[in-house]
Design a protein around this motif. Structure first.
Motif, PDB file in Angstrom:
ATOM      1  N   LEU A 230      46.358  41.982  57.151  1.00  0.00           N
ATOM      2  CA  LEU A 230      47.170  40.764  57.100  1.00  0.00           C
ATOM      3  C   LEU A 230      47.636  40.501  55.680  1.00  0.00           C
ATOM      4  CD1 LEU A 230      44.983  38.757  59.580  1.00  0.00           C
ATOM      5  CD2 LEU A 230      47.437  39.171  59.872  1.00  0.00           C
ATOM      6  N   ASP A 231      46.955  41.094  54.730  1.00  0.00           N
ATOM      7  CA  ASP A 231      47.389  41.167  53.330  1.00  0.00           C
ATOM      8  C   ASP A 231      47.322  42.632  52.938  1.00  0.00           C
ATOM      9  OD1 ASP A 231      47.852  38.407  52.454  1.00  0.00           O
ATOM     10  OD2 ASP A 231      45.713  38.146  52.818  1.00  0.00           O
ATOM     11  N   ASN A 232      48.382  43.132  52.306  1.00  0.00           N
ATOM     12  CA  ASN A 232      48.449  44.547  51.973  1.00  0.00           C
ATOM     13  C   ASN A 232      47.720  44.807  50.654  1.00  0.00           C
ATOM     14  OD1 ASN A 232      49.410  47.149  51.003  1.00  0.00           O
ATOM     15  ND2 ASN A 232      50.907  47.028  52.643  1.00  0.00           N
ATOM     16  N   PRO A 233      46.692  45.687  50.664  1.00  0.00           N
ATOM     17  CA  PRO A 233      45.917  45.915  49.434  1.00  0.00           C
ATOM     18  C   PRO A 233      46.681  46.692  48.363  1.00  0.00           C
ATOM     19  CG  PRO A 233      45.198  47.412  51.156  1.00  0.00           C
ATOM     20  CD  PRO A 233      46.154  46.457  51.800  1.00  0.00           C
ATOM     21  N   GLN A 234      47.810  47.294  48.712  1.00  0.00           N
ATOM     22  CA  GLN A 234      48.539  48.131  47.767  1.00  0.00           C
ATOM     23  C   GLN A 234      49.537  47.364  46.919  1.00  0.00           C
ATOM     24  OE1 GLN A 234      47.727  51.203  47.342  1.00  0.00           O
ATOM     25  NE2 GLN A 234      46.563  51.686  49.181  1.00  0.00           N
TER      26      GLN A 234
ATOM     27  N   LEU B  11      22.998  49.114  46.773  1.00  0.00           N
ATOM     28  CA  LEU B  11      24.023  48.073  46.893  1.00  0.00           C
ATOM     29  C   LEU B  11      25.351  48.623  46.412  1.00  0.00           C
ATOM     30  CD1 LEU B  11      24.551  44.978  47.483  1.00  0.00           C
ATOM     31  CD2 LEU B  11      24.266  44.632  45.013  1.00  0.00           C
ATOM     32  N   PHE B  12      26.391  48.377  47.214  1.00  0.00           N
ATOM     33  CA  PHE B  12      27.747  48.737  46.835  1.00  0.00           C
ATOM     34  C   PHE B  12      28.533  47.450  46.636  1.00  0.00           C
ATOM     35  CE2 PHE B  12      32.179  49.834  48.128  1.00  0.00           C
ATOM     36  CZ  PHE B  12      32.464  50.705  47.083  1.00  0.00           C
ATOM     37  N   VAL B  13      29.255  47.346  45.528  1.00  0.00           N
ATOM     38  CA  VAL B  13      30.002  46.131  45.199  1.00  0.00           C
ATOM     39  C   VAL B  13      31.471  46.356  45.501  1.00  0.00           C
ATOM     40  CG1 VAL B  13      30.585  44.471  43.404  1.00  0.00           C
ATOM     41  CG2 VAL B  13      28.326  45.556  43.422  1.00  0.00           C
ATOM     42  N   LEU B  14      32.052  45.432  46.264  1.00  0.00           N
ATOM     43  CA  LEU B  14      33.448  45.516  46.673  1.00  0.00           C
ATOM     44  C   LEU B  14      34.212  44.370  46.014  1.00  0.00           C
ATOM     45  CD1 LEU B  14      34.899  47.464  48.651  1.00  0.00           C
ATOM     46  CD2 LEU B  14      34.599  45.724  50.422  1.00  0.00           C
ATOM     47  N   PRO B  15      34.858  44.619  44.867  1.00  0.00           N
ATOM     48  CA  PRO B  15      35.459  43.533  44.081  1.00  0.00           C
ATOM     49  C   PRO B  15      36.942  43.320  44.401  1.00  0.00           C
ATOM     50  CG  PRO B  15      35.418  45.528  42.759  1.00  0.00           C
ATOM     51  CD  PRO B  15      34.888  45.905  44.120  1.00  0.00           C
ATOM     52  N   TYR B  16      37.233  42.816  45.596  1.00  0.00           N
ATOM     53  CA  TYR B  16      38.621  42.659  46.023  1.00  0.00           C
ATOM     54  C   TYR B  16      39.190  41.295  45.630  1.00  0.00           C
ATOM     55  CZ  TYR B  16      38.524  46.858  48.972  1.00  0.00           C
ATOM     56  OH  TYR B  16      38.462  48.147  49.437  1.00  0.00           O
ATOM     57  N   ARG B  17      40.446  41.319  45.223  1.00  0.00           N
ATOM     58  CA  ARG B  17      41.196  40.071  45.025  1.00  0.00           C
ATOM     59  C   ARG B  17      41.756  39.576  46.358  1.00  0.00           C
ATOM     60  NH1 ARG B  17      43.279  42.896  40.274  1.00  0.00           N
ATOM     61  NH2 ARG B  17      42.641  41.795  38.364  1.00  0.00           N
ATOM     62  N   HIS B  18      42.201  40.504  47.168  1.00  0.00           N
ATOM     63  CA  HIS B  18      42.715  40.179  48.492  1.00  0.00           C
ATOM     64  C   HIS B  18      42.525  41.396  49.384  1.00  0.00           C
ATOM     65  CE1 HIS B  18      46.215  42.000  46.380  1.00  0.00           C
ATOM     66  NE2 HIS B  18      46.476  42.545  47.554  1.00  0.00           N
ATOM     67  N   GLY B  19      42.583  41.173  50.676  1.00  0.00           N
ATOM     68  CA  GLY B  19      42.395  42.243  51.645  1.00  0.00           C
ATOM     69  C   GLY B  19      42.113  41.635  53.002  1.00  0.00           C
ATOM     70  N   THR B  20      41.950  42.495  54.000  1.00  0.00           N
ATOM     71  CA  THR B  20      41.711  42.014  55.366  1.00  0.00           C
ATOM     72  C   THR B  20      40.481  42.671  55.965  1.00  0.00           C
ATOM     73  OG1 THR B  20      44.106  41.762  55.636  1.00  0.00           O
ATOM     74  CG2 THR B  20      42.750  41.638  57.631  1.00  0.00           C
ATOM     75  N   HIS B  21      40.460  43.992  56.040  1.00  0.00           N
ATOM     76  CA  HIS B  21      39.314  44.760  56.519  1.00  0.00           C
ATOM     77  C   HIS B  21      39.038  45.898  55.544  1.00  0.00           C
ATOM     78  CE1 HIS B  21      40.947  43.064  60.426  1.00  0.00           C
ATOM     79  NE2 HIS B  21      39.689  42.633  60.441  1.00  0.00           N
ATOM     80  N   SER B  22      37.877  46.527  55.676  1.00  0.00           N
ATOM     81  CA  SER B  22      37.505  47.559  54.714  1.00  0.00           C
ATOM     82  C   SER B  22      36.780  48.713  55.386  1.00  0.00           C
ATOM     83  CB  SER B  22      36.611  46.971  53.619  1.00  0.00           C
ATOM     84  OG  SER B  22      36.090  47.995  52.795  1.00  0.00           O
TER      85      SER B  22
END
Length: 393
Positions: A124-128, A290-301
């Motif tokens: 719903l938000d494009n990560p690119q 632990l894996f850290v996912l530092p997203y500013r925006h996104g929908t699924h991963s």
């Protein structure tokens, strides 16, 4: 919907209108799907090769043979000229390659050919990209147009219905792991020739910044890791943080600032690497707590799915619907508040306990995920049959 052992593999957010349940015979001809794209691990994971035949991605002029973007199979000329070759168009990724008018022309071509359109709303938000307005304009074309919508989480389905008044079938993101791979994870740190041996009792944290695509808040992630380690100094197990960064990145100036943020730190190390293949990524992730996912925006991963399969907990920013994929394995963090990351490190370290053998948990999880993948494949095949029947009615 929780994708854990107690959750159903499939749920429907709301009954799809005009859907007809058509039994699928084992001897019927495979459904020919023009998938956008075709060569993608997720697409292969949801496809039953006995009931669905994926058309190969058409060659992209001037691009390497393995490159599928910009997707030729979503253009109006290709969809018109090849109408006899496919029964259904299923769009996953690649919208950003087109203008709204170009996208509409392609979808109209499929409809003129009498072929149904399925759209899986991964993003719903494009990560690119940074500016989301052009992408939202594309969603405003395809979401109302598609004959059937699919998404990965109930919360995403709720957002789709709120924004467009459309129902979505919610299907879990299936595992991408090879079923033949042994689901074993060691509880000791991996030994690499280029790295020192980490203490066996250290909490191992990883951050992969990849090529610094726009939705990754790289500097904030490294600074938060440095501060979180400092906060935990002397409080239980030691912490080792490894930050991976591709040798080739989109912005070398940001890469330099990332390196500077970790400069002089012994517990937070940045390592630049060539592009890692799937096996290398799995091997690296499998050695983490632990894996850290530092997203500013996104929908699924997809990273959250892989970590779940490997028994690695995730700490991530609360964006999109990522936490809804595996909520029990996801700890929300605020990169501007390193205390939240320090708490996530403690949470992940506490999960590694002798009374709960990791290997046993992963064997059970592997079985659960294999069954889930079969159910997701079955659901897609049935969805295709229903969509084709709906157009033919």
């Amino acid at each position: 919907m929780h994708f854990g052992a107690s959750a159903p593999a499939i749920c429907e957010f709301r009954a799809l209108s005009h859907a007809r349940k058509t039994p699928i015979g084992t001897t019927s001809a495979p459904i020919r799907v023009a998938s956008i794209p075709s060569s993608h691990p997720y697409i292969h994971a949801i496809t039953d090769p006995h009931r669905v035949a994926l058309l190969p991605d058409p060659p992209v002029p001037g691009a390497p043979a393995e490159q599928w973007w910009p997707p030729v199979a979503l253009t109006a000329p290709w969809l018109s000229e090849n109408a006899a070759e496919y029964d259904l168009l299923h769009v996953h990724f690649g919208l950003e390659s087109f203008s709204p008018d170009e996208l509409r022309a392609g979808l109209d071509a499929a409809r003129r050919a009498g072929r149904p359109v399925v759209f899986t709303v991964h993003d719903l938000d494009n990560p690119q990209i940074v500016d989301q307005e052009p992408y939202r304009a594309l969603l405003d074309v395809i979401v109302p147009f598609a004959d059937r919508l699919v998404t990965l989480t109930p919360s995403a389905a709720a957002e789709i219905e709120r924004r467009w008044g459309r129902a979505s079938l919610v299907l879990a993101h299936p595992t991408l792991l090879d079923e033949a791979a042994a689901p074993v994870r060691e509880d000791t740190a991996p030994v690499r020739e280029d790295d020192p041996v980490l203490a066996d009792d250290a909490v191992r944290v990883g951050i992969h910044l990849r090529d610094l695509r726009p939705n990754i808040d790289a500097e904030s992630a490294v600074r938060a890791a440095v501060d979180a380690v400092r906060m935990r100094d002397g409080a239980g197990r030691p912490v080792e943080v490894e930050v991976l960064l591709n040798e080739r990145v989109r912005d070398e100036r940001v890469a330099e600032r990332v390196l500077a943020a970790a400069s002089g730190q012994t517990a937070v190390r940045v390592r630049r690497t060539p592009y890692l293949d799937d096996a290398e990524v799995e091997a690296w992730l499998g050695g983490l707590d632990l894996f850290v996912l530092p997203y500013r925006h996104g929908t699924h991963s997809g990273w959250v799915e892989l970590c779940y399969d490997l028994g690695v907990r995730v700490a991530g920013t609360d964006v999109g619907h990522i936490r809804a994929q595996h909520p029990s394995e996801f700890h929300v963090v605020d990169l501007d508040d390193p205390r939240t990351l320090a708490d996530a490190v403690t949470w992940a370290g506490d999960a590694r306990h002798p009374s709960s053998p990791v290997a046993d948990r992963l064997v059970s999880r592997r079985t659960e995920r294999s069954e889930e993948r079969g159910a997701v494949r079955d659901a897609h095949a049935r969805l295709y049959r229903d969509a084709i029947a709906g157009v033919s009615a």
